[in-house]
Design a protein around this motif. Structure first.
Motif, PDB file in Angstrom:
ATOM      1  N   SER A 119       0.831  -1.199   0.000  1.00  0.00           N
ATOM      2  CA  SER A 119       0.000   0.000   0.000  1.00  0.00           C
ATOM      3  C   SER A 119       0.868   1.252   0.000  1.00  0.00           C
ATOM      4  O   SER A 119       1.979   1.267   0.546  1.00  0.00           O
ATOM      5  CB  SER A 119      -0.906   0.001   1.235  1.00  0.00           C
ATOM      6  N   CYS A 178       0.240  -5.804   1.959  1.00  0.00           N
ATOM      7  CA  CYS A 178      -1.117  -6.355   1.952  1.00  0.00           C
ATOM      8  C   CYS A 178      -1.176  -7.845   1.637  1.00  0.00           C
ATOM      9  O   CYS A 178      -2.071  -8.539   2.102  1.00  0.00           O
ATOM     10  CB  CYS A 178      -1.963  -5.596   0.920  1.00  0.00           C
ATOM     11  N   TRP A 208     -10.519  -8.412   1.883  1.00  0.00           N
ATOM     12  CA  TRP A 208      -9.795  -8.808   3.095  1.00  0.00           C
ATOM     13  C   TRP A 208     -10.024 -10.280   3.435  1.00  0.00           C
ATOM     14  O   TRP A 208      -9.206 -10.910   4.103  1.00  0.00           O
ATOM     15  CB  TRP A 208     -10.198  -7.925   4.283  1.00  0.00           C
ATOM     16  N   TYR A 231      -6.784  -3.810   7.223  1.00  0.00           N
ATOM     17  CA  TYR A 231      -6.646  -4.287   5.848  1.00  0.00           C
ATOM     18  C   TYR A 231      -7.548  -3.513   4.896  1.00  0.00           C
ATOM     19  O   TYR A 231      -7.166  -3.195   3.772  1.00  0.00           O
ATOM     20  CB  TYR A 231      -6.949  -5.784   5.772  1.00  0.00           C
ATOM     21  N   TYR A 286      -5.938   0.045   4.389  1.00  0.00           N
ATOM     22  CA  TYR A 286      -4.676   0.101   3.665  1.00  0.00           C
ATOM     23  C   TYR A 286      -4.718  -0.620   2.307  1.00  0.00           C
ATOM     24  O   TYR A 286      -3.996  -0.223   1.383  1.00  0.00           O
ATOM     25  CB  TYR A 286      -3.547  -0.508   4.502  1.00  0.00           C
ATOM     26  N   CYS A 287      -5.543  -1.639   2.195  1.00  0.00           N
ATOM     27  CA  CYS A 287      -5.419  -2.521   1.034  1.00  0.00           C
ATOM     28  C   CYS A 287      -6.630  -2.542   0.111  1.00  0.00           C
ATOM     29  O   CYS A 287      -6.607  -3.253  -0.897  1.00  0.00           O
ATOM     30  CB  CYS A 287      -5.139  -3.948   1.507  1.00  0.00           C
TER      31      CYS A 287
END
Length: 214
Positions: free
Chosen positions: A63, A70, A116, A133, A136-137
């Motif tokens: 990320s 991630c 996620w 998650y 950020y992802c």
């Protein structure tokens, strides 16, 4: 480490990335090994993609926020389709570590609703980890993931004694039909089986034909 947008090549992966993903994967595998064997036909109906594939690319997904790692994204070419794909298709999945580029494996792949959920063992963690998650992802990961946190992947090997290709499979995973048990041979690794590739692939194709006829 070479960067392409938010994607980093695994050739330059940091050791902490490897340790993080390995710890998560190992924790999940240990949990899975304690479960009872499942009916392969039920698993076949449950997953969305079944195919023999060859890994052609693997990338660590990082990320742009705090360089948060991630997971891993894979690209694989379908070399023998059974369910959900065609010969020559490319499929993308994540996020377990451990699929070398060039390796050929039978893959059982499930498509999840949220990104996620494709991260090994995240669903067993706290709401805080899930939110992390997602923060950020989100938008970086694949929704396709190998069944049962990586246990639905069976690499091809070659038995020089029998001169036959086989699939590496843990013998605790599936309840196997008697019709194909003769194609199984115990490996020297404890609780691992050398599964006759052709026999097992033929059996899976009969399951697909059966499902299509309904």
């Amino acid at each position: 480490m070479k960067q392409i947008g938010n994607v980093y090549s695994l050739d330059g992966i940091l050791m902490k990335s490897i340790l993080f993903i390995l710890m998560v994967s190992l924790a999940t595998s240990s949990a899975a090994k304690s479960t009872e064997p499942v009916d392969i036909e039920k698993v076949f109906r449950m997953v969305d993609t079944v195919a023999m594939v060859q890994i052609v690319e693997s990338k660590l997904i990082v990320s742009s926020k705090d360089d948060f790692q991630c997971g891993v994204k894979y690209k694989a070419k379908v070399i023998e389709p059974i369910k959900g794909v065609e010969l020559g298709d490319y499929i993308y999945f994540g996020n377990n570590l451990g699929y070398p580029v060039g390796e050929k494996s039978l893959m059982l792949i499930k498509t999840v609703e949220e990104e996620w959920q494709a991260i090994p063992n995240v669903s067993l963690k706290s709401d805080y980890v899930k939110k992390m998650y997602i923060e950020y992802c989100d938008g970086l990961l694949e929704k396709n993931t190998v069944w049962s946190n990586g246990l639905g992947s069976f690499p091809i090997g070659f038995n020089s004694r029998t001169e036959m290709e086989y699939l590496k499979m843990w013998d605790h995973i599936f309840k196997l039909p008697k019709s194909i048990l003769s194609g199984y041979e115990r490996n020297r690794v404890p609780k691992q089986m050398e599964v006759n590739k052709n026999a097992f692939m033929k059996y899976l194709k009969t399951l697909q034909i059966k499902s299509e006829s309904k």
